[in-house]
Design an enzyme around this catalytic site. Structure first.
Site, PDB file in Angstrom:
ATOM      1  N   GLY A 123       9.425   0.342  -9.141  1.00 35.41           N
ATOM      2  CA  GLY A 123       8.034   0.761  -9.157  1.00 35.41           C
ATOM      3  C   GLY A 123       7.864   2.121  -8.514  1.00 35.41           C
ATOM      4  O   GLY A 123       8.711   2.584  -7.751  1.00 35.41           O
ATOM      5  N   GLU A 124       6.791   2.760  -8.900  1.00 32.51           N
ATOM      6  CA  GLU A 124       6.484   4.053  -8.317  1.00 32.51           C
ATOM      7  C   GLU A 124       5.008   4.064  -7.971  1.00 32.51           C
ATOM      8  O   GLU A 124       4.156   3.860  -8.823  1.00 32.51           O
ATOM      9  CB  GLU A 124       6.812   5.168  -9.323  1.00 32.51           C
ATOM     10  CG  GLU A 124       6.351   6.524  -8.865  1.00 32.51           C
ATOM     11  CD  GLU A 124       7.172   7.666  -9.450  1.00 32.51           C
ATOM     12  OE1 GLU A 124       7.930   7.434 -10.418  1.00 32.51           O
ATOM     13  OE2 GLU A 124       7.044   8.778  -8.921  1.00 32.51           O
ATOM     14  N   GLY A 125       4.726   4.269  -6.692  1.00 35.57           N
ATOM     15  CA  GLY A 125       3.329   4.315  -6.263  1.00 35.57           C
ATOM     16  C   GLY A 125       2.981   5.712  -5.809  1.00 35.57           C
ATOM     17  O   GLY A 125       3.740   6.647  -6.011  1.00 35.57           O
ATOM     18  N   LYS A 126       1.785   5.808  -5.193  1.00 39.16           N
ATOM     19  CA  LYS A 126       1.373   7.094  -4.673  1.00 39.16           C
ATOM     20  C   LYS A 126       2.225   7.486  -3.473  1.00 39.16           C
ATOM     21  O   LYS A 126       2.417   8.651  -3.185  1.00 39.16           O
ATOM     22  CB  LYS A 126      -0.111   7.022  -4.260  1.00 39.16           C
ATOM     23  CG  LYS A 126      -1.048   7.424  -5.395  1.00 39.16           C
ATOM     24  CD  LYS A 126      -2.474   7.480  -4.892  1.00 39.16           C
ATOM     25  CE  LYS A 126      -2.934   6.075  -4.484  1.00 39.16           C
ATOM     26  NZ  LYS A 126      -4.298   5.973  -4.026  1.00 39.16           N
ATOM     27  N   LEU A 144      15.575  -7.586  -0.636  1.00 39.41           N
ATOM     28  CA  LEU A 144      14.772  -7.763  -1.842  1.00 39.41           C
ATOM     29  C   LEU A 144      13.986  -9.066  -1.733  1.00 39.41           C
ATOM     30  O   LEU A 144      14.568 -10.129  -1.521  1.00 39.41           O
ATOM     31  CB  LEU A 144      15.692  -7.822  -3.067  1.00 39.41           C
ATOM     32  CG  LEU A 144      15.035  -8.229  -4.384  1.00 39.41           C
ATOM     33  CD1 LEU A 144      14.164  -7.109  -4.933  1.00 39.41           C
ATOM     34  CD2 LEU A 144      16.080  -8.624  -5.405  1.00 39.41           C
ATOM     35  N   ASP A 182      12.037 -11.664  -3.760  1.00 43.39           N
ATOM     36  CA  ASP A 182      11.882 -12.038  -5.152  1.00 43.39           C
ATOM     37  C   ASP A 182      10.508 -12.672  -5.333  1.00 43.39           C
ATOM     38  O   ASP A 182      10.368 -13.885  -5.270  1.00 43.39           O
ATOM     39  CB  ASP A 182      13.010 -13.020  -5.526  1.00 43.39           C
ATOM     40  CG  ASP A 182      13.064 -13.254  -7.016  1.00 43.39           C
ATOM     41  OD1 ASP A 182      12.358 -12.534  -7.755  1.00 43.39           O
ATOM     42  OD2 ASP A 182      13.800 -14.165  -7.430  1.00 43.39           O
ATOM     43  N   ASP A 190      -2.751  -1.051   6.427  1.00 44.49           N
ATOM     44  CA  ASP A 190      -2.993  -1.004   4.983  1.00 44.49           C
ATOM     45  C   ASP A 190      -2.798  -2.396   4.396  1.00 44.49           C
ATOM     46  O   ASP A 190      -2.242  -2.562   3.315  1.00 44.49           O
ATOM     47  CB  ASP A 190      -2.055   0.013   4.321  1.00 44.49           C
ATOM     48  CG  ASP A 190      -2.452   0.321   2.878  1.00 44.49           C
ATOM     49  OD1 ASP A 190      -3.613   0.062   2.505  1.00 44.49           O
ATOM     50  OD2 ASP A 190      -1.591   0.805   2.119  1.00 44.49           O
ATOM     51  N   TYR A 193      -2.283  -5.936  -2.199  1.00 44.26           N
ATOM     52  CA  TYR A 193      -1.204  -5.143  -2.798  1.00 44.26           C
ATOM     53  C   TYR A 193       0.040  -5.133  -1.923  1.00 44.26           C
ATOM     54  O   TYR A 193       1.127  -4.820  -2.386  1.00 44.26           O
ATOM     55  CB  TYR A 193      -1.669  -3.703  -3.039  1.00 44.26           C
ATOM     56  CG  TYR A 193      -2.910  -3.635  -3.884  1.00 44.26           C
ATOM     57  CD1 TYR A 193      -2.821  -3.874  -5.256  1.00 44.26           C
ATOM     58  CD2 TYR A 193      -4.157  -3.397  -3.326  1.00 44.26           C
ATOM     59  CE1 TYR A 193      -3.963  -3.853  -6.047  1.00 44.26           C
ATOM     60  CE2 TYR A 193      -5.298  -3.369  -4.100  1.00 44.26           C
ATOM     61  CZ  TYR A 193      -5.193  -3.597  -5.464  1.00 44.26           C
ATOM     62  OH  TYR A 193      -6.320  -3.594  -6.239  1.00 44.26           O
ATOM     63  N   ASN A 194      -0.125  -5.411  -0.647  1.00 42.09           N
ATOM     64  CA  ASN A 194       1.003  -5.316   0.282  1.00 42.09           C
ATOM     65  C   ASN A 194       1.420  -6.666   0.847  1.00 42.09           C
ATOM     66  O   ASN A 194       2.010  -6.757   1.910  1.00 42.09           O
ATOM     67  CB  ASN A 194       0.674  -4.326   1.406  1.00 42.09           C
ATOM     68  CG  ASN A 194       0.699  -2.899   0.882  1.00 42.09           C
ATOM     69  OD1 ASN A 194       1.476  -2.588  -0.017  1.00 42.09           O
ATOM     70  ND2 ASN A 194      -0.148  -2.047   1.431  1.00 42.09           N
TER      71      ASN A 194
END
Ligand code: ADP
Ligand code: MN
Length: 281
Positions: free
Chosen positions: A99-102, A181, A183, A218, A222-223
């Site tokens: 994934g790629e976030g801000k 990781l 899962d 934060d 999402y986290n």
């Protein structure tokens, strides 16, 4: 060009130049070409070629005014960090981008020591742009801040491991953190069977973090990763209790969580009593 291909295309002499720029980035926003020349012992014409090629490939940010100098880009910084982890025998194979976030790019990776894991390359997100407006980072190149961000995340993961469920941190180098990781899926992407229990666990974890002296900063749907258990991730912006604003930051975290559970599951809790619970002995 692809990350893997770029990594493989770099020669020893390129890595030497990149390492010098990394090491001197704390002293110079743009590391002077003259200094790189002196420290590397590479012939001037050869060095100029290398600097140009690394810039064409997107690893360096070169400038010619008021002197010739170079800085690492996000890509250059990430490749450097990866290289360090490989030479330290921490990481053996980089896998696919997850994934790629801000604020980051996350890859799967494999390590003989730790098995399948993830590597998170820190970027400068909106969070750091805000900091930059407030504080004076003087002549530091912003890529230095990605290193601080990775270090901060690594130290929070280390401090919290065993206290709450967080991915185990295996290594930190440059802007990269290598970790376990998990899962699972982000909370916002799953439909929980027992949302009340999950909310209780999250609030209890928030309390345990608080006791350990850490406020996430934060915390949100999402986290939080959901597998068999819940895991809290993404710590570069965490604050300690000596931060002047900690009550507001804690309140925001709690607010995020409560409003998500209200919206998604219709569970209502009073923010003031929850906050009291979290900061009470
Ligand atoms: P960002 O600041 O970019 O949001 P995160 O730490 O939240 O950084 O990571 C981005 C995404 O990468 C997460 O939302 C999650 O999907 C995935 N991820 C991050 N760390 C892990 C991990 N340890 N295990 C599995 N997935 C992860
Ligand atoms: Mn995140």
């Amino acid at each position: 060009k692809d990350f893997h291909i770029l990594y493989k295309s770099l020669r020893k002499i390129d890595w030497r130049v990149i390492e010098i720029i990394f090491k001197k980035m704390w002293d110079y926003k743009y590391v002077p070409s003259d200094l790189i020349l002196k420290l590397s012992g590479i012939k001037e014409s050869e060095l100029n070629k290398i600097l140009r090629r690394l810039s064409d490939d997107g690893l360096l940010d070169n400038r010619s005014q008021p002197y010739f100098g170079s800085s690492l880009t996000f890509l250059g910084m990430s490749l450097y960090s990866l290289r360090k982890l490989v030479t330290r025998n921490k990481l053996d194979m980089l896998g696919k981008k997850m994934g790629e976030g801000k604020e980051s790019v996350v890859y799967n990776c494999y390590s003989e020591k730790y098995g399948e894991c993830v590597i998170k390359f820190h970027k400068l997100g909106a969070h750091f742009r805000k900091i930059r407006e407030k504080r004076d980072y003087g002549d530091l190149h912003l890529s230095v801040l990605t290193v601080r961000s990775a270090k901060k995340e690594y130290s929070a993961l280390k401090r919290l491991f065993g206290i709450i469920n967080v991915p185990e941190a295996f290594a930190w180098e440059g802007n990269a953190v290598m970790m376990e990781l998990i899962d699972g899926k982000e909370l916002f992407r799953v439909r929980l069977e027992n949302p009340e229990d999950a909310l209780d666990i999250i609030l209890e974890d928030t309390k345990k973090m608080f006791r350990a002296g850490i406020i996430h900063g934060d915390l949100s749907q999402y986290n939080i990763l959901v597998s068999d258990d819940l895991y809290i991730i993404d710590f570069p912006q965490h604050v300690d209790l000596d931060h002047e604003n900690w009550p507001d930051i804690l309140k925001k975290d709690i607010e995020n969580v409560l409003s998500y559970f209200k919206k998604a599951y219709g569970i209502e809790k009073d923010i003031n009593s929850v906050t009291k619970y979290i900061i009470s002995e």
